[in-house]
Motif scaffolding. Structure first.
Motif, PDB file in Angstrom:
ATOM      1  N   LEU A  23       6.360  -4.344  -2.283  1.00 18.03           N
ATOM      2  CA  LEU A  23       5.819  -4.817  -3.561  1.00 18.03           C
ATOM      3  C   LEU A  23       6.099  -6.302  -3.777  1.00 18.03           C
ATOM      4  CD1 LEU A  23       6.513  -1.931  -6.117  1.00 18.03           C
ATOM      5  CD2 LEU A  23       4.347  -2.602  -5.058  1.00 18.03           C
ATOM      6  N   GLU A  24       7.261  -6.745  -3.298  1.00 19.94           N
ATOM      7  CA  GLU A  24       7.584  -8.167  -3.434  1.00 19.94           C
ATOM      8  C   GLU A  24       6.620  -9.023  -2.622  1.00 19.94           C
ATOM      9  OE1 GLU A  24      11.644  -8.549  -2.303  1.00 19.94           O
ATOM     10  OE2 GLU A  24      12.434  -7.724  -4.188  1.00 19.94           O
ATOM     11  N   GLN A  25       6.204  -8.534  -1.450  1.00 15.71           N
ATOM     12  CA  GLN A  25       5.271  -9.286  -0.611  1.00 15.71           C
ATOM     13  C   GLN A  25       3.821  -9.130  -1.063  1.00 15.71           C
ATOM     14  OE1 GLN A  25       5.579  -8.691   3.593  1.00 15.71           O
ATOM     15  NE2 GLN A  25       7.788  -9.127   3.693  1.00 15.71           N
ATOM     16  N   ASN A  26       3.495  -7.980  -1.672  1.00 12.62           N
ATOM     17  CA  ASN A  26       2.119  -7.690  -2.085  1.00 12.62           C
ATOM     18  C   ASN A  26       2.086  -7.223  -3.549  1.00 12.62           C
ATOM     19  OD1 ASN A  26       0.778  -7.752   0.797  1.00 12.62           O
ATOM     20  ND2 ASN A  26       2.560  -6.397   0.979  1.00 12.62           N
ATOM     21  N   PRO A  27       2.352  -8.094  -4.476  1.00 12.63           N
ATOM     22  CA  PRO A  27       2.462  -7.685  -5.891  1.00 12.63           C
ATOM     23  C   PRO A  27       1.152  -7.158  -6.481  1.00 12.63           C
ATOM     24  CG  PRO A  27       2.458 -10.077  -5.682  1.00 12.63           C
ATOM     25  CD  PRO A  27       2.580  -9.544  -4.298  1.00 12.63           C
ATOM     26  N   TYR A  28       0.029  -7.526  -5.897  1.00  8.30           N
ATOM     27  CA  TYR A  28      -1.267  -7.094  -6.452  1.00  8.30           C
ATOM     28  C   TYR A  28      -1.948  -6.019  -5.591  1.00  8.30           C
ATOM     29  CZ  TYR A  28      -0.545 -11.303  -9.192  1.00  8.30           C
ATOM     30  OH  TYR A  28      -0.004 -12.260 -10.032  1.00  8.30           O
ATOM     31  N   ALA A  29      -1.201  -5.418  -4.700  1.00 10.04           N
ATOM     32  CA  ALA A  29      -1.768  -4.371  -3.835  1.00 10.04           C
ATOM     33  C   ALA A  29      -2.131  -3.132  -4.668  1.00 10.04           C
ATOM     34  CB  ALA A  29      -0.782  -3.997  -2.747  1.00 10.04           C
ATOM     35  N   ILE A  30      -3.250  -2.538  -4.300  1.00 12.85           N
ATOM     36  CA  ILE A  30      -3.703  -1.300  -4.965  1.00 12.85           C
ATOM     37  C   ILE A  30      -3.607  -0.169  -3.939  1.00 12.85           C
ATOM     38  CG2 ILE A  30      -5.606  -0.151  -6.141  1.00 12.85           C
ATOM     39  CD1 ILE A  30      -6.717  -2.967  -6.758  1.00 12.85           C
ATOM     40  N   PRO A  31      -2.578   0.699  -4.034  1.00 16.82           N
ATOM     41  CA  PRO A  31      -2.442   1.806  -3.074  1.00 16.82           C
ATOM     42  C   PRO A  31      -3.646   2.752  -3.147  1.00 16.82           C
ATOM     43  CG  PRO A  31      -0.409   1.481  -4.308  1.00 16.82           C
ATOM     44  CD  PRO A  31      -1.464   0.659  -4.992  1.00 16.82           C
ATOM     45  N   VAL A  32      -4.197   3.067  -1.982  1.00 18.11           N
ATOM     46  CA  VAL A  32      -5.363   3.963  -1.929  1.00 18.11           C
ATOM     47  C   VAL A  32      -4.982   5.319  -1.341  1.00 18.11           C
ATOM     48  CG1 VAL A  32      -7.675   4.287  -0.971  1.00 18.11           C
ATOM     49  CG2 VAL A  32      -6.958   2.027  -1.778  1.00 18.11           C
ATOM     50  N   TYR A  33      -4.288   5.317  -0.208  1.00 18.50           N
ATOM     51  CA  TYR A  33      -3.780   6.575   0.336  1.00 18.50           C
ATOM     52  C   TYR A  33      -2.583   6.286   1.224  1.00 18.50           C
ATOM     53  CZ  TYR A  33      -6.164   5.761   4.897  1.00 18.50           C
ATOM     54  OH  TYR A  33      -6.577   5.260   6.110  1.00 18.50           O
ATOM     55  N   ALA A  34      -1.879   7.344   1.620  1.00 20.17           N
ATOM     56  CA  ALA A  34      -0.701   7.199   2.469  1.00 20.17           C
ATOM     57  C   ALA A  34      -0.722   8.272   3.546  1.00 20.17           C
ATOM     58  CB  ALA A  34       0.575   7.311   1.638  1.00 20.17           C
ATOM     59  N   ILE A  35       0.005   8.005   4.623  1.00 16.37           N
ATOM     60  CA  ILE A  35       0.152   8.979   5.713  1.00 16.37           C
ATOM     61  C   ILE A  35       1.645   9.199   5.924  1.00 16.37           C
ATOM     62  CG2 ILE A  35      -0.308   9.486   8.133  1.00 16.37           C
ATOM     63  CD1 ILE A  35      -2.670   7.574   7.985  1.00 16.37           C
ATOM     64  N   THR A  36       2.088  10.431   5.813  1.00 18.92           N
ATOM     65  CA  THR A  36       3.501  10.750   5.943  1.00 18.92           C
ATOM     66  C   THR A  36       3.930  10.735   7.405  1.00 18.92           C
ATOM     67  OG1 THR A  36       3.162  13.132   6.144  1.00 18.92           O
ATOM     68  CG2 THR A  36       3.298  12.237   3.905  1.00 18.92           C
ATOM     69  N   GLN A  37       5.242  10.871   7.610  1.00 21.65           N
ATOM     70  CA  GLN A  37       5.767  10.910   8.977  1.00 21.65           C
ATOM     71  C   GLN A  37       5.201  12.077   9.764  1.00 21.65           C
ATOM     72  OE1 GLN A  37      10.120  10.687   8.475  1.00 21.65           O
ATOM     73  NE2 GLN A  37      10.078   9.075  10.035  1.00 21.65           N
ATOM     74  N   ASP A  38       4.885  13.171   9.080  1.00 19.60           N
ATOM     75  CA  ASP A  38       4.344  14.354   9.747  1.00 19.60           C
ATOM     76  C   ASP A  38       2.850  14.242  10.026  1.00 19.60           C
ATOM     77  OD1 ASP A  38       6.843  15.549   9.641  1.00 19.60           O
ATOM     78  OD2 ASP A  38       6.457  16.429   7.667  1.00 19.60           O
ATOM     79  N   GLY A  39       2.237  13.133   9.610  1.00 22.94           N
ATOM     80  CA  GLY A  39       0.815  12.944   9.846  1.00 22.94           C
ATOM     81  C   GLY A  39      -0.073  13.471   8.740  1.00 22.94           C
ATOM     82  N   ASP A  40       0.508  13.970   7.642  1.00 20.41           N
ATOM     83  CA  ASP A  40      -0.286  14.468   6.519  1.00 20.41           C
ATOM     84  C   ASP A  40      -0.821  13.295   5.699  1.00 20.41           C
ATOM     85  OD1 ASP A  40       0.292  17.096   7.202  1.00 20.41           O
ATOM     86  OD2 ASP A  40       2.142  17.111   6.019  1.00 20.41           O
ATOM     87  N   ILE A  41      -2.067  13.444   5.251  1.00 17.87           N
ATOM     88  CA  ILE A  41      -2.686  12.401   4.448  1.00 17.87           C
ATOM     89  C   ILE A  41      -2.468  12.708   2.966  1.00 17.87           C
ATOM     90  CG2 ILE A  41      -4.937  13.554   4.479  1.00 17.87           C
ATOM     91  CD1 ILE A  41      -6.175  10.746   4.433  1.00 17.87           C
ATOM     92  N   VAL A  42      -2.134  11.677   2.189  1.00 18.36           N
ATOM     93  CA  VAL A  42      -1.896  11.816   0.752  1.00 18.36           C
ATOM     94  C   VAL A  42      -2.920  10.957   0.024  1.00 18.36           C
ATOM     95  CG1 VAL A  42      -0.258  11.519  -1.141  1.00 18.36           C
ATOM     96  CG2 VAL A  42       0.565  12.201   1.124  1.00 18.36           C
ATOM     97  N   LEU A  43      -3.886  11.610  -0.631  1.00 12.96           N
ATOM     98  CA  LEU A  43      -4.906  10.893  -1.398  1.00 12.96           C
ATOM     99  C   LEU A  43      -4.576  10.847  -2.884  1.00 12.96           C
ATOM    100  CD1 LEU A  43      -8.090  12.376   0.317  1.00 12.96           C
ATOM    101  CD2 LEU A  43      -7.276  10.022   0.505  1.00 12.96           C
ATOM    102  N   ASP A  44      -3.756  11.801  -3.325  1.00 11.44           N
ATOM    103  CA  ASP A  44      -3.407  11.882  -4.744  1.00 11.44           C
ATOM    104  C   ASP A  44      -2.246  10.932  -5.037  1.00 11.44           C
ATOM    105  OD1 ASP A  44      -3.115  12.595  -7.343  1.00 11.44           O
ATOM    106  OD2 ASP A  44      -2.243  14.569  -6.954  1.00 11.44           O
ATOM    107  N   MET A  45      -2.538   9.630  -4.992  1.00 15.19           N
ATOM    108  CA  MET A  45      -1.493   8.621  -5.144  1.00 15.19           C
ATOM    109  C   MET A  45      -0.901   8.606  -6.551  1.00 15.19           C
ATOM    110  SD  MET A  45      -1.417   7.371  -2.136  1.00 15.19           S
ATOM    111  CE  MET A  45      -0.524   5.842  -2.266  1.00 15.19           C
ATOM    112  N   VAL A  46      -1.680   8.973  -7.554  1.00 14.64           N
ATOM    113  CA  VAL A  46      -1.223   8.923  -8.943  1.00 14.64           C
ATOM    114  C   VAL A  46      -0.083   9.902  -9.180  1.00 14.64           C
ATOM    115  CG1 VAL A  46      -1.895   9.288 -11.343  1.00 14.64           C
ATOM    116  CG2 VAL A  46      -3.466   8.157  -9.752  1.00 14.64           C
ATOM    117  N   ASN A  47      -0.205  11.129  -8.629  1.00 12.63           N
ATOM    118  CA  ASN A  47       0.768  12.185  -8.923  1.00 12.63           C
ATOM    119  C   ASN A  47       1.818  12.390  -7.833  1.00 12.63           C
ATOM    120  OD1 ASN A  47      -0.543  12.897 -11.384  1.00 12.63           O
ATOM    121  ND2 ASN A  47      -2.072  14.033 -10.209  1.00 12.63           N
TER     122      ASN A  47
END
Length: 591
Positions: free
Chosen positions: A550-574
């Motif tokens: 966040l310090e390097q990218n203060p205006y970044a808008i998270p869209v999705y994430a990928i966990t260590q197990d390879g699962d995709i997370v689209l529900d970034m809000v919750n």
């Protein structure tokens, strides 16, 4: 209290549905879990004994439930679904069924030790698979379109014919041995024809009544359910076991009338079918006795089951599918998958009693023989279908697949990013031009409306288990989300934030989960991309933490994430607060 009907019926329904939940939660074959649960609460512990508690109503309830299940299955048999491989289904349902009947009868006589008359009857019955066992397996395995459709059609179409073949063989046996209770084959064929005619006629009349709004919306599903039971009862009264044929033809006729209310009816019947399949499996398995279970482990029983699985089924399919256009891999898979289910169990019980009453004592083994075949095929095929489909490259998708509805600068970037991370993506839009950039980046695209009948029958959506709706029309987004909730579940459906003045509960009640966040609708996301923003991914580790990011990218808008197990997370809000303290990959829109 435990032997009280008021307790046992709700308890059986609960155990059945709980077994379905366990199967979903731990990704196991549902029919295996249900069978084990039935044995645990029945013969192993004695908690319930439905056959004794329900008395004469036991077989009636089972038969009516099977009728509804068969109708629900046949209601999905639209001929448009099998374009290009009707020949395969026809050959499997006729030539394949005949070969399976003859070879199964030979195996029953020489291996299981049944007399020829009993073998002839049970050989006809054992050609069935049925929607009660096939449909749960297909949902689990995610097969490609053609083998999945062939197995589904075979299971539903052959189910009533298996019962009719057994009935035909029974009448032939009675006629040859000149025993009481037999009827002429003319009467048999006339009865079967009348059952099919009754089912087709009532199906057509009900379809016309539904289409012309002669029945109010709140009565459509209840009245149709009543008609299914009535048609089954009338046909079965004319001749036993013809009711299954009547309700199958009724569903087939209505499925091909292309009714505007077809989806609503299908979803209603699917919900009922889940309850009935679960409850019936529990009722049947919990009604078994220890003596019958001991009979199953007889070596002749086990050898017969192996012959049915490894000789009779593969041989009938391989011969029936010669020159049908199926690949070797498809023929191998279809030749292996043939689990037996409720129809085999219920109908074999009827013929076991009927054959013993006229003097064929070897028929006393039919219940144990059928149970052995059902359990063996359910367990073997339930655990092997996914593995074998993957080995034969017949699995539509082994991981996550995502459909994105609405082509735009942002969604095209999102599709490219997902594809680069190994996710199967289909980008769909009504504009060919808007899909140009996606096609240039080798994204799978489809031009058309996802809600159209063309998409339903000509676009294979099987590989995709999640949906993102991001068009520029809020109302359309919500409509698409609501339409796919029964198939995918609300937790797997996402939409971009509303950009109109509609209240927030508009999408909460009918739409999907929020993609990105509530502050950025599709117009704003596209505007950012057009100004140069791009989706960039960064690994969050114990060394480079979320705070550092966040310090390097203060205006970044998270869209999705990928966990260590390879699962995709689209529900970034919750969900993002739960994973941001752990190592993962974050994909954000950064200007």
């Amino acid at each position: 209290m435990l032997d009280n009907l008021l307790f046992q019926l709700p308890f059986i329904i609960f155990i059945g549905l709980f077994s379905q939940w366990l199967a979903w939660r731990f990704r196991m074959p549902a029919i295996v879990i249900m069978s084990i649960a039935g044995l645990l609460i029945g013969p192993f512990t004695g908690l319930v004994s439905p056959k004794e508690t329900f008395g004469p109503m036991f077989q009636t309830l089972i038969s009516l439930a099977v009728a509804v299940i068969l109708f629900e299955g046949s209601l999905s048999l639209d001929f448009r679904e099998i374009r290009g491989f009707r020949k395969s289904i026809l050959r499997i349902s006729t030539v394949g069924a005949a070969i399976a009947w003859l070879t199964g009868s030979v195996a029953a006589h020489f291996i299981a030790g049944l007399s020829w008359p009993v073998s002839f009857v049970i050989g006809g019955l054992f050609i069935v698979t049925g929607p009660t066992v096939i449909l749960p397996l297909l949902r689990q395995a995610k097969l490609k379109e053609r083998p999945a459709a062939i197995l589904k059609w075979e299971g539903i179409v052959v189910d009533p014919f298996g019962a009719l073949l057994a009935l035909f063989a029974y009448q032939v046996v009675l006629g040859i041995y000149q025993l009481e209770g037999g009827t002429s084959l003319t009467v048999f064929f006339v009865s079967a024809f009348l059952a099919a005619l009754l089912g087709g006629l009532i199906g057509f009349i009900m379809g016309q009544c539904l289409e012309r709004s002669l029945i109010p919306e709140f009565l459509k599903s209840p009245l149709l359910l009543a008609m299914i039971l009535l048609v089954f009862a009338i046909s079965d009264a004319i001749m036993h076991e013809t009711g299954l044929l009547a309700v199958t033809v009724m569903g087939l006729v209505m499925a091909n009338m292309h009714l505007t209310s077809h989806h609503e009816l299908l979803h209603f019947k699917e919900n009922i079918s889940v309850i009935l399949i679960s409850s019936v499996f529990i009722m049947l398995t919990s009604s078994l006795t220890i003596d019958i279970l001991w009979q199953i482990i007889d070596w002749r029983m086990l050898l017969f089951v192996l012959a049915m699985m490894f000789v009779v089924r593969p041989l009938s399919i391989w011969i029936a599918t010669i020159n049908t256009g199926l690949t070797l891999e498809e023929r191998a898979l279809i030749g292996w998958i043939a689990p037996r289910g409720i129809v085999a169990l219920t109908v074999s019980g009827y013929f076991a009693t009927a054959l013993q009453e006229v003097g064929f004592q070897s028929a006393q083994l039919l219940t144990a023989l059928t149970l052995a075949l059902v359990f063996a095929t359910v367990v073997a095929h339930g655990f092997s279908i996914g593995w074998l489909a993957k080995k034969l490259n017949l699995q539509a998708s082994s991981g996550t697949g995502i459909i994105i509805v609405g082509a735009s600068p942002f969604t095209t970037q999102l599709a490219i990013s997902l594809k680069n991370n190994g996710i199967d993506v289909l980008l769909m839009d009504r504009s060919w031009e808007d899909l140009t950039l996606a096609r240039q980046n080798d994204i799978i695209t489809e031009t058309g409306d996802i809600l159209s009948e063309h998409t339903e029958f000509y676009v294979d959506l099987t590989p995709y288990d999640q949906l993102i709706v991001a068009t520029k029309q809020d109302a359309y987004n919500v409509l698409v989300c609501a339409d796919f909730v029964p198939e995918l579940g609300r937790l797997n459906i996402y939409q971009t934030a509303l950009h109109s003045t509609d209240p927030k509960n508009y999408s909460r009640k009918y739409g999907g989960q929020l993609l990105v966040d509530a502050q950025h609708d599709i117009h704003q996301l596209n505007e950012l991309v057009e100004q140069g923003a791009q989706l960039r991914q960064t690994k969050i580790t114990e060394v480079f933490t979320w705070k550092d990011y966040l310090e390097q990218n203060p205006y970044a808008i998270p869209v999705y994430a990928i966990t260590q197990d390879g699962d995709i997370v689209l529900d970034m809000v919750n969900k993002y607060d739960d994973i941001k303290q752990e190592p993962h990959t974050i994909i954000s829109l950064i200007g």
